[in-house]
Write an enzyme that holds these catalytic residues in place. Structure first.
Site: not given
Ligand code: G3I
Length: 374
Positions: A161, A276
């Protein structure tokens, strides 16, 4: 076949059978695809994959079985810089190792995702880049990961991105990397990754590239200019990822412009990956069959053009089950705005191949085209 059925109906009908068990079609097939020239070109089997989380790999259930049916696994979150090295100098590889171990047991490709992405850059790294503007911050990060997974991770999303045609600098997003190192950081990142693992395929990955609107058009053009510039300078760029976060509220996928975009990318000698893929619904009050048909139809629209382009070599969905989709957060406003059935799986955004109870949906049948004869 003269049953008066469309190509789409033939493919999804014939291929639906092996999918009733919810398994992906995994037998590699060599397809023949008629490119836009109409000539048939030999198209080796394409790979299908999904974003996964380590906890999904440790339980013997339908989701884990469906994950085993993939050819590519992508860590949905656990490969990000801030997920690996939240504290400077104290990286933790457990989740990445678990995904690689699972993939090796099942003969699957792992796509590293992603080496640099503004949103998942740890605060200490942002501060260090701002203070020092020293590329060794990036070199050190890459050297922490890439050599460790040499031979285990065969594709890397090196920069995720990087485009922003609305508020960016010459169309590139204003990020910690862009501010510290200038717009040439994309080249440096690719060259740094290549030096650390000459055998891995290197890609850049971005979103909003498939609809008929001024923003997507500007982003397509900026991506083309970026790839053209990198290739002209012999920068090691092997693949371009087109994020398939489809949104029903945005209308239909612009097949003409997307096909043109894919053709122009392919002409620059890069492999193309649909990454994605998932669908954000716009009306969750409709009957489930109508909702699922709308989701499948927009996925077909994208696949119609993507699978017609031989340079498209893989399609990855951003998860397999609605239950785990990141879209549930984004769908909350839609869900709350409309009366939805009280049954939980009906309240979920239904934008992935399987529902909340791992029942395959028409989207899953649509995706069988990825591994099928074109
Ligand atoms: O695993 C921790 C958990 O231990 C904790 O209790 C919880 C609360 O803070 O967070 C959990 O981690 C989260 C993780 O997803 C796993 O579910 C992170 O906070 C959260 O920020 C993370 O979000 C991911 C996001 O990217 C940021 O990395 C989403 O799952 C994921 O689907 C999303 O994917 C992105 C691609 O990488 C790039 N393109 C856009 C896409 C959607 O935003």
């Amino acid at each position: 076949m003269s049953l008066g059925l469309s190509r789409r109906e033939i493919l999804t009908g014939v291929l639906a059978m092996p999918l009733i068990s919810g398994m992906m079609v995994t037998t590699p097939v060599d397809g023949m695809s008629s490119g836009d020239s109409g000539a048939t070109v030999p198209v080796p089997a394409r790979n299908f994959g999904a974003a996964v989380r380590p906890d999904q790999l440790s339980s013997e259930n339908a989701l884990c079985d469906a994950i085993r049916g993939c050819q590519i696994l992508v860590p949905e979150y656990h490969g990000q810089w801030s997920a690996v090295e939240w504290r400077r100098g104290d990286p933790w590889y457990g989740n990445y190792d678990a995904i690689c171990d699972f993939a090796e047991r099942n003969g699957q490709i792992v796509r590293g995702h992603s080496l640099i992405w503004e949103k998942m850059t740890p605060d200490w790294a942002r501060d260090e880049m701002a203070e020092r503007r020293d590329w060794r911050t990036i070199e050190r990060h890459f050297a922490t990961l890439v050599p460790r997974y040499r031979g285990r991770i065969s594709e890397w999303v090196v920069v995720n991105e990087m485009i922003d045609t609305q508020d960016g600098d010459h169309g590139l997003r204003r990020t910690s990397f862009q501010r510290a190192y200038g717009n040439d950081y994309v080249r440096r990142a690719l060259e740094t990754a290549r030096a650390l693992d000459p055998s891995a395929k290197l890609m850049i990955n971005d979103y909003s590239l498939v609809y008929d609107n001024p923003i997507d058009e500007a982003r397509r053009n900026r991506m083309l200019r970026l790839v053209e510039d990198l290739k002209a300078r012999n920068v090691p760029l092997d693949m371009v990822g087109i994020q398939g976060h489809l949104e029903l509220a945005k209308g239909k996928v612009d097949q003409r412009r997307t096909a043109r975009f894919l053709k122009d990318l392919a002409a620059m000698d890069v492999e193309i990956a649909i990454t994605e893929l998932d669908v954000l619904e716009s009306d969750m009050s409709l009957p489930i069959p109508n909702r699922d048909a709308r989701v499948a139809s927009t996925v077909h629209d994208l696949l119609d053009v993507a699978l017609d382009q031989p340079a498209v070599r893989s399609v990855v969905t951003w998860g397999l089950s609605d239950q785990d989709s990141w879209l549930q957060d984004r769908a909350r406003s839609t869900r709350e705005a409309q009366t939805c059935s009280p049954v939980d799986c009906h309240r979920l955004n239904r934008g992935l191949p399987f529902d909340g109870e791992m029942k395959p949906k028409p989207m899953q049948i649509a995706l069988s085209r990825v591994r099928a004869l074109a």
